[in-house]
Enzyme design. Structure first.
Site, PDB file in Angstrom:
ATOM      1  N   GLY A 176      27.763  45.338  36.958  1.00 59.65           N
ATOM      2  CA  GLY A 176      27.683  46.788  36.750  1.00 59.65           C
ATOM      3  C   GLY A 176      27.685  47.403  38.128  1.00 59.65           C
ATOM      4  N   HIS A 177      28.798  47.979  38.519  1.00 58.06           N
ATOM      5  CA  HIS A 177      28.931  48.527  39.868  1.00 58.06           C
ATOM      6  C   HIS A 177      28.929  50.052  39.794  1.00 58.06           C
ATOM      7  CE1 HIS A 177      30.837  44.556  41.509  1.00 58.06           C
ATOM      8  NE2 HIS A 177      29.656  44.385  40.953  1.00 58.06           N
ATOM      9  N   GLN A 236      28.033  40.078  41.280  1.00 56.18           N
ATOM     10  CA  GLN A 236      26.769  39.337  41.374  1.00 56.18           C
ATOM     11  C   GLN A 236      26.394  39.194  42.861  1.00 56.18           C
ATOM     12  OE1 GLN A 236      29.314  37.735  38.987  1.00 56.18           O
ATOM     13  NE2 GLN A 236      28.441  39.408  37.845  1.00 56.18           N
ATOM     14  N   LYS A 261      27.208  47.178  45.876  1.00 53.44           N
ATOM     15  CA  LYS A 261      28.598  46.833  46.187  1.00 53.44           C
ATOM     16  C   LYS A 261      29.565  47.942  45.767  1.00 53.44           C
ATOM     17  CE  LYS A 261      27.989  43.101  43.739  1.00 53.44           C
ATOM     18  NZ  LYS A 261      26.537  43.064  43.515  1.00 53.44           N
ATOM     19  N   ASP A 294      23.435  43.598  42.497  1.00 52.81           N
ATOM     20  CA  ASP A 294      23.001  44.996  42.505  1.00 52.81           C
ATOM     21  C   ASP A 294      22.630  45.505  43.898  1.00 52.81           C
ATOM     22  OD1 ASP A 294      23.320  44.848  39.748  1.00 52.81           O
ATOM     23  OD2 ASP A 294      21.228  44.278  39.428  1.00 52.81           O
TER      24      ASP A 294
HETATM   25  P1  GDP Z   1      26.184  46.708  42.555  1.00 47.96           P
HETATM   26  O1  GDP Z   1      26.131  45.903  41.310  1.00 47.96           O
HETATM   27  O2  GDP Z   1      26.018  45.888  43.778  1.00 47.96           O
HETATM   28  O3  GDP Z   1      27.402  47.580  42.627  1.00 47.96           O
HETATM   29  O4  GDP Z   1      24.909  47.678  42.496  1.00 47.96           O
HETATM   30  P2  GDP Z   1      24.412  48.524  41.215  1.00 47.96           P
HETATM   31  O5  GDP Z   1      25.321  49.664  41.023  1.00 47.96           O
HETATM   32  O6  GDP Z   1      24.160  47.645  40.057  1.00 47.96           O
HETATM   33  O7  GDP Z   1      22.970  48.960  41.717  1.00 47.96           O
HETATM   34  C1  GDP Z   1      22.796  49.704  42.882  1.00 47.96           C
HETATM   35  C2  GDP Z   1      22.076  51.003  42.507  1.00 47.96           C
HETATM   36  O8  GDP Z   1      21.608  51.623  43.697  1.00 47.96           O
HETATM   37  C3  GDP Z   1      22.982  52.029  41.849  1.00 47.96           C
HETATM   38  O9  GDP Z   1      22.216  52.805  40.976  1.00 47.96           O
HETATM   39  C4  GDP Z   1      23.481  52.862  43.021  1.00 47.96           C
HETATM   40  O10 GDP Z   1      23.839  54.181  42.630  1.00 47.96           O
HETATM   41  C5  GDP Z   1      22.271  52.867  43.897  1.00 47.96           C
HETATM   42  N1  GDP Z   1      22.515  52.917  45.350  1.00 47.96           N
HETATM   43  C6  GDP Z   1      23.483  52.319  46.074  1.00 47.96           C
HETATM   44  N2  GDP Z   1      23.273  52.515  47.405  1.00 47.96           N
HETATM   45  C7  GDP Z   1      22.150  53.254  47.496  1.00 47.96           C
HETATM   46  C8  GDP Z   1      21.385  53.748  48.608  1.00 47.96           C
HETATM   47  O11 GDP Z   1      21.696  53.535  49.772  1.00 47.96           O
HETATM   48  N3  GDP Z   1      20.255  54.448  48.295  1.00 47.96           N
HETATM   49  C9  GDP Z   1      19.851  54.678  47.009  1.00 47.96           C
HETATM   50  N4  GDP Z   1      18.730  55.372  46.810  1.00 47.96           N
HETATM   51  N5  GDP Z   1      20.534  54.225  45.966  1.00 47.96           N
HETATM   52  C10 GDP Z   1      21.659  53.508  46.200  1.00 47.96           C
HETATM   53  P1  IMO Z   2      26.433  42.886  39.803  1.00 50.01           P
HETATM   54  O1  IMO Z   2      27.883  42.596  40.087  1.00 50.01           O
HETATM   55  C1  IMO Z   2      22.497  41.311  38.840  1.00 50.01           C
HETATM   56  C2  IMO Z   2      22.336  37.735  36.331  1.00 50.01           C
HETATM   57  C3  IMO Z   2      21.772  37.875  34.935  1.00 50.01           C
HETATM   58  C4  IMO Z   2      21.198  36.488  34.731  1.00 50.01           C
HETATM   59  C5  IMO Z   2      22.207  35.594  35.432  1.00 50.01           C
HETATM   60  C6  IMO Z   2      23.250  34.993  34.502  1.00 50.01           C
HETATM   61  O2  IMO Z   2      26.207  44.177  39.124  1.00 50.01           O
HETATM   62  O3  IMO Z   2      25.609  42.694  41.023  1.00 50.01           O
HETATM   63  P2  IMO Z   2      25.333  35.916  33.143  1.00 50.01           P
HETATM   64  O4  IMO Z   2      25.517  37.149  32.308  1.00 50.01           O
HETATM   65  O5  IMO Z   2      26.252  35.842  34.305  1.00 50.01           O
HETATM   66  O6  IMO Z   2      25.338  34.676  32.314  1.00 50.01           O
HETATM   67  O7  IMO Z   2      23.831  36.027  33.717  1.00 50.01           O
HETATM   68  O8  IMO Z   2      22.855  36.419  36.393  1.00 50.01           O
HETATM   69  N1  IMO Z   2      23.462  38.662  36.642  1.00 50.01           N
HETATM   70  C7  IMO Z   2      23.348  39.720  37.450  1.00 50.01           C
HETATM   71  N2  IMO Z   2      22.265  40.238  38.064  1.00 50.01           N
HETATM   72  N3  IMO Z   2      23.711  41.867  39.031  1.00 50.01           N
HETATM   73  C8  IMO Z   2      24.800  41.345  38.440  1.00 50.01           C
HETATM   74  O9  IMO Z   2      26.047  41.778  38.708  1.00 50.01           O
HETATM   75  C9  IMO Z   2      24.640  40.250  37.560  1.00 50.01           C
HETATM   76  N4  IMO Z   2      25.486  39.520  36.805  1.00 50.01           N
HETATM   77  C10 IMO Z   2      24.753  38.541  36.257  1.00 50.01           C
HETATM   78  O10 IMO Z   2      20.790  38.878  34.887  1.00 50.01           O
HETATM   79  O11 IMO Z   2      19.978  36.376  35.424  1.00 50.01           O
HETATM   80 MG    MG Z   3      25.095  45.855  39.485  1.00 48.16          MG
END
Ligand code: GDP
Ligand code: IMO
Ligand code: MG
Length: 442
Positions: free
Chosen positions: A59-60, A242, A35, A32
């Protein structure tokens, strides 16, 4: 004759040297890191974006024109119509999630079934894999991993156990039989867990309908496809899922996911040789978050942690769970940079720290009284972070679009990270929108 052969070999060798390399963007923390947002922002520079591991546990999120999109399986380059998006052999694919994403994109006018290519060697997540994931977590009780319950672990177990079904198998005339065999195997395992062996018939019917739709998608051999894209001079970006601290080998085992999230995973998950890797973009938040169980040395349990969660909207993009929040951890960051060979850093969510008077960063750990700059082997180790404090900038950076607009205190923070890691911070993200991205030196 021999001379001609040598000449041919030399030519081929020279062509190989000239061939493009693939850049890799991956998370350096516990996922998270942003990415999806950054891949989307960079996609205009690439012709191909490829996922190499993980599945719908990811979840991207990405945002443009005021709308937020969340992708779980499809690479984050999908919103650019001329970009080819590849799901590599290292990914585990839930057909239901895949088809739901394709359909949602098509409703938005994105021709996903045209630009999406899926490796025949990627493994399939069955409904019974998801049931096994839930049964395994339930059996662990208080020691549970906090899995997203998307069937990731059981599917990778079947892959390494050599029992899995692959995307290419859906083209076999005996696919239904293979499915029934694997399902029966899973039901026997469910019984051992003492869990229900009933697989929801509606879920199964939806899965089979999704398989039928998948047969019409472009199924490829990703290793040949990658070779061709590179030989054609195309620029390829591999998108990690991840984060490095959730890596099956290098993460805080057993509180990890079941794939290699580190850079080496891009080689095995797409079929590209290690010497074809170009830039390695390591992405990290200006602080830390973790969702699920496992060690988190700089975690905050006080109002500051709550503030990070609220301002940063730190709730899981896949499960909606509140994310654990804490300060940036340089010990963990340096480790992740080391195992990935990161060449450029990307810092996100600096804007979340806008209102903080003081910002802390862990620079070392005290483990059982001993000062160390290394991650301990044991996940039970009692870690006391050693902090360094920074003055906050206490100004909004959300509208900044160039380095010159960023406050001195933030740049001091950035320079400190560069000094500590020896790697330049190339991009600073100041908001969730595609445009809120500052590429330094441009
Ligand atoms: P990912 O899994 O690495 O793609 O990240 P996620 O989408 O799960 O979580 C990142 C969260 O931060 C999302 O809600 C994005 O919309 C948000 N986000 C990404 N970059 C920024 C930033 O520079 N500032 C803020 N405030 N939010 C951001
Ligand atoms: P993105 O790509 C954050 C965590 C789960 C759990 C562990 C194992 O959005 O960054 P799994 O479902 O793989 O068996 O879970 O890994 N986890 C993540 N945490 N971002 C993710 O993906 C994750 N994918 C798995 O919360 O602790
Ligand atoms: Mg994510």
């Amino acid at each position: 004759m021999l001379q001609t052969r040598r000449h041919e070999l030399r030519l081929r060798h020279n062509n190989n040297l000239k061939m493009n390399k693939i850049d890799v963007l991956l998370g350096l923390q516990w996922g998270d890191e942003g990415k999806g947002k950054v891949v989307d922002a960079l996609t205009q520079r690439y012709q191909v974006v490829a996922r190499f591991q993980g599945g719908a546990n990811a979840g991207h999120s990405l945002e443009f024109n005021g709308i937020k999109h969340v992708l779980h399986l499809i690479p984050s380059g999908i919103f650019h119509p001329s970009t080819t998006n590849i799901i590599g052999n290292g990914v585990v694919v839930d057909p239901i999630v895949l088809i739901q994403e394709v359909e949602a994109l098509e409703q938005m006018g994105i021709n996903a079934s045209q630009t999406l290519h899926i490796s025949k060697k990627a493994h399939l997540i069955l409904p019974s894999h998801r049931a096994l994931d839930a049964a395994s977590e339930a059996a662990k009780g208080k020691d549970k991993i906090g899995s997203t319950l998307k069937g990731i672990g059981p599917t990778y177990m079947d892959k390494t156990g050599r029992n899995g079904l692959r995307v290419g198998d859906i083209l076999r005339p005996d696919f239904d039989q293979l499915y029934q065999q694997l399902k029966a195997r899973h039901q026997a395992q469910l019984e051992q867990y003492g869990a229900s062996t009933t697989i929801d018939t509606a879920d199964e019917a939806q899965w089979m309908a999704a398989i039928a739709r998948m047969r019409k998608l472009t199924l490829i051999d990703s290793e040949y496809a990658m070779q061709q894209h590179l030989a054609d001079g195309q620029r390829v970006l591999a998108e990690g899922a991840q984060g490095s601290l959730l890596d099956i080998d290098f993460g805080s085992y057993p509180f990890v996911t079941s794939s290699n999230t580190v850079c080496a995973g891009a080689c095995t998950g797409l079929g590209v040789a290690p010497n074809r890797i170009g830039e390695v973009y390591g992405i990290f938040k200006a602080y830390c978050t973790r969702v699920g169980a496992g060690p988190f040395p700089t975690e905050l349990f006080d109002s500051t942690g709550e503030q990070l969660r609220t301002i940063g909207a730190e709730f899981g993009a896949t499960t909606g769970r509140p994310r654990r929040c804490g300060w940036l951890d340089m010990v963990a960051l340096r480790y992740a940079i080391m195992v990935n060979g990161v060449t450029q850093l990307i810092m996100t969510k600096a804007d979340v720290l806008d209102t903080f008077a003081t910002i802390r960063v862990a620079t070392a750990y005290r483990v059982d009284g001993q000062l160390t700059d290394q991650l301990p082997y044991s996940t039970d180790a009692h870690i006391e972070p050693v902090y360094r404090e920074f003055e906050g900038w206490q100004a909004s950076i959300a509208n900044a679009r160039s380095e010159a607009e960023l406050p001195k205190q933030l740049m001091d923070y950035v320079r400190f990270i560069e000094e500590q890691t020896g790697v330049p911070v190339r991009i600073i993200s100041v908001g969730p929108d595609r445009n809120a991205t500052i590429v330094r030196g441009e």
